[in-house]
Design a protein around this motif. Sequence first.
Motif, mmCIF file in Angstrom:
data_model
loop_
_atom_site.group_PDB
_atom_site.id
_atom_site.type_symbol
_atom_site.label_atom_id
_atom_site.label_comp_id
_atom_site.label_asym_id
_atom_site.label_seq_id
_atom_site.Cartn_x
_atom_site.Cartn_y
_atom_site.Cartn_z
ATOM 1 N N GLN A 305 0.826 -1.206 0.000
ATOM 2 C CA GLN A 305 0.000 0.000 0.000
ATOM 3 C C GLN A 305 0.860 1.257 0.000
ATOM 4 O O GLN A 305 0.510 2.260 -0.632
ATOM 5 C CB GLN A 305 -0.927 -0.009 1.221
ATOM 6 C CG GLN A 305 -1.975 -1.124 1.208
ATOM 7 C CD GLN A 305 -2.846 -1.051 -0.020
ATOM 8 O OE1 GLN A 305 -2.776 -1.886 -0.911
ATOM 9 N NE2 GLN A 305 -3.683 -0.017 -0.085
ATOM 10 N N ALA A 309 0.907 4.184 -2.832
ATOM 11 C CA ALA A 309 0.722 5.598 -2.472
ATOM 12 C C ALA A 309 1.833 6.457 -3.058
ATOM 13 O O ALA A 309 1.587 7.564 -3.574
ATOM 14 C CB ALA A 309 0.680 5.735 -0.949
ATOM 15 N N GLN A 312 1.332 7.078 -6.779
ATOM 16 C CA GLN A 312 0.238 7.992 -7.103
ATOM 17 C C GLN A 312 0.437 9.367 -6.479
ATOM 18 O O GLN A 312 -0.451 10.214 -6.551
ATOM 19 C CB GLN A 312 -1.083 7.386 -6.626
ATOM 20 C CG GLN A 312 -1.418 6.073 -7.331
ATOM 21 C CD GLN A 312 -2.570 5.331 -6.675
ATOM 22 O OE1 GLN A 312 -3.127 5.800 -5.681
ATOM 23 N NE2 GLN A 312 -2.923 4.184 -7.238
ATOM 24 N N GLY A 313 1.616 9.582 -5.870
ATOM 25 C CA GLY A 313 1.932 10.879 -5.300
ATOM 26 C C GLY A 313 1.140 11.211 -4.057
ATOM 27 O O GLY A 313 0.967 12.400 -3.733
ATOM 28 N N GLN A 314 0.671 10.236 -3.331
ATOM 29 C CA GLN A 314 -0.118 10.466 -2.126
ATOM 30 C C GLN A 314 0.774 10.428 -0.890
ATOM 31 O O GLN A 314 1.754 9.668 -0.836
ATOM 32 C CB GLN A 314 -1.206 9.402 -2.003
ATOM 33 C CG GLN A 314 -2.198 9.397 -3.160
ATOM 34 C CD GLN A 314 -3.194 8.249 -3.041
ATOM 35 O OE1 GLN A 314 -3.068 7.395 -2.173
ATOM 36 N NE2 GLN A 314 -4.179 8.232 -3.940
ATOM 37 N N PRO A 315 0.455 11.223 0.121
ATOM 38 C CA PRO A 315 1.253 11.198 1.357
ATOM 39 C C PRO A 315 0.977 9.914 2.157
ATOM 40 O O PRO A 315 -0.084 9.304 2.032
ATOM 41 C CB PRO A 315 0.760 12.430 2.120
ATOM 42 C CG PRO A 315 -0.638 12.640 1.619
ATOM 43 C CD PRO A 315 -0.629 12.228 0.163
ATOM 44 N N ILE A 316 1.958 9.515 2.942
ATOM 45 C CA ILE A 316 1.834 8.311 3.769
ATOM 46 C C ILE A 316 1.661 8.744 5.222
ATOM 47 O O ILE A 316 2.556 9.375 5.802
ATOM 48 C CB ILE A 316 3.079 7.409 3.620
ATOM 49 C CG1 ILE A 316 3.222 6.956 2.169
ATOM 50 C CG2 ILE A 316 3.005 6.224 4.564
ATOM 51 C CD1 ILE A 316 4.496 6.177 1.899
ATOM 52 N N HIS A 322 5.306 3.967 6.980
ATOM 53 C CA HIS A 322 6.429 4.898 6.825
ATOM 54 C C HIS A 322 7.711 4.265 7.349
ATOM 55 O O HIS A 322 8.776 4.361 6.712
ATOM 56 C CB HIS A 322 6.115 6.200 7.581
ATOM 57 C CG HIS A 322 7.055 7.316 7.280
ATOM 58 N ND1 HIS A 322 8.307 7.429 7.871
ATOM 59 C CD2 HIS A 322 6.946 8.382 6.428
ATOM 60 C CE1 HIS A 322 8.912 8.508 7.420
ATOM 61 N NE2 HIS A 322 8.112 9.112 6.546
#
Length: 400
Positions: A305, A309, A312-316, A322
């Motif tokens: 996952q 993320a 797709q340039g999404q923050p974790i 992390h």
Amino acid sequence: MLADALLLQLGYNATLVTIGACLLGIAAGVAGTFLFLRKRALVSDAISHATLPGVGLAFILMVGMGGDGRSLFGLLVGAGFSAAIGLLCVHWLTTRTRLGEDAAIGAVLSVFFGFGIVILTVIQTMNAGRQAGLEGFLLGSTAGMLRGDAILLAVSATLVLLLVLILRRPLELAAFDPGYAQATGWSMGRIDLAMMGIVLVVTVVGLKVVGLILIVALLIVPAVTARFWTERAGHVVIIAGFVGGVSGYVGAAISAIAPALPTGPIVVLVGFTMFLVSLLLSPGRGVLASVLMHWRYQRRVHMRQGLLALAQGQPIFETLTHRLLRRAGLILPDGVPTSDGQAAAAKALLDETRWSIVRADQSFAAAATRYDGLTAIETVLTPDQLNEVDARIKAPEVVT
């Protein structure tokens, strides 16, 4: 002292008892395996409890004939006769009435055991019965076992092992595929009768060592323990025999140095210890293996996952995700992907796109059933199939 018992240094009679108990444990473990695989474990409980009235009646009969009533052979014959009647009652109730097997077992178990307790109470009022020691058949006792008794026990256990060896093939067929067994000419009724006969013999000869209350544990616990270690029936039989043998050997050795303790519970507790170790530590089915498997699966999900993320340039936001990505060198402390992280993220997104095409195409229906979000698609599709799928998609964009 225990070391002397385990090394058979406590005398000739103690050695015979220990070896006899070991052979009994092996026979019980092997015979109980087929009972366990056939899902008829409670039948052994009915058989064991049905032996009690036979023991009491055999004692009364031998006393009435002028003997002291303590002949182990005579008591075992009575126990076997009574257990056979109990087994036939269970079979009759199951086949001739609307009672299920569990209800039939409960009825036979309670009635025969209650009848046996009444007979034991009567025996205690007899002059010849005050020192009978028949209570040893409830929990087991080897302290007063004679040489002839130990030899009888060992010979009977050996015969049971030989019988199981001869009938192993039909017993395995009946346990796993009754329909195939019938189609190949085997009679399920006769196979079940043979299996019950083997269990009956083990139950009867084990009364002196384990007792009628706990003999069912010696039949079932080794098989359950063995099941944690293997998937193959032949290996289950071998491991169950080993577990039963060790339980009988160590239990009898402990009983030899502590004659005040009942033998049956000691043997069963040794078997339970081996069961507990298997439950916790067996590599395939143990609790520890399950916990480790869940732990690894959880981390694989978080990694997957997290890579999607990143792609797709999404923050974790998930702390564990992390930490795992940073530990693998895929992101920097501030969450920015490294070059390796960019490549891994692009690969994860490409695989997810491939799987979406495979799952939507009926020609890949068999492969689509393997999708779980974690299985590498390269292990499911051939290189030609992958090229066909890749031809339908654009190359994934590299994460910047």
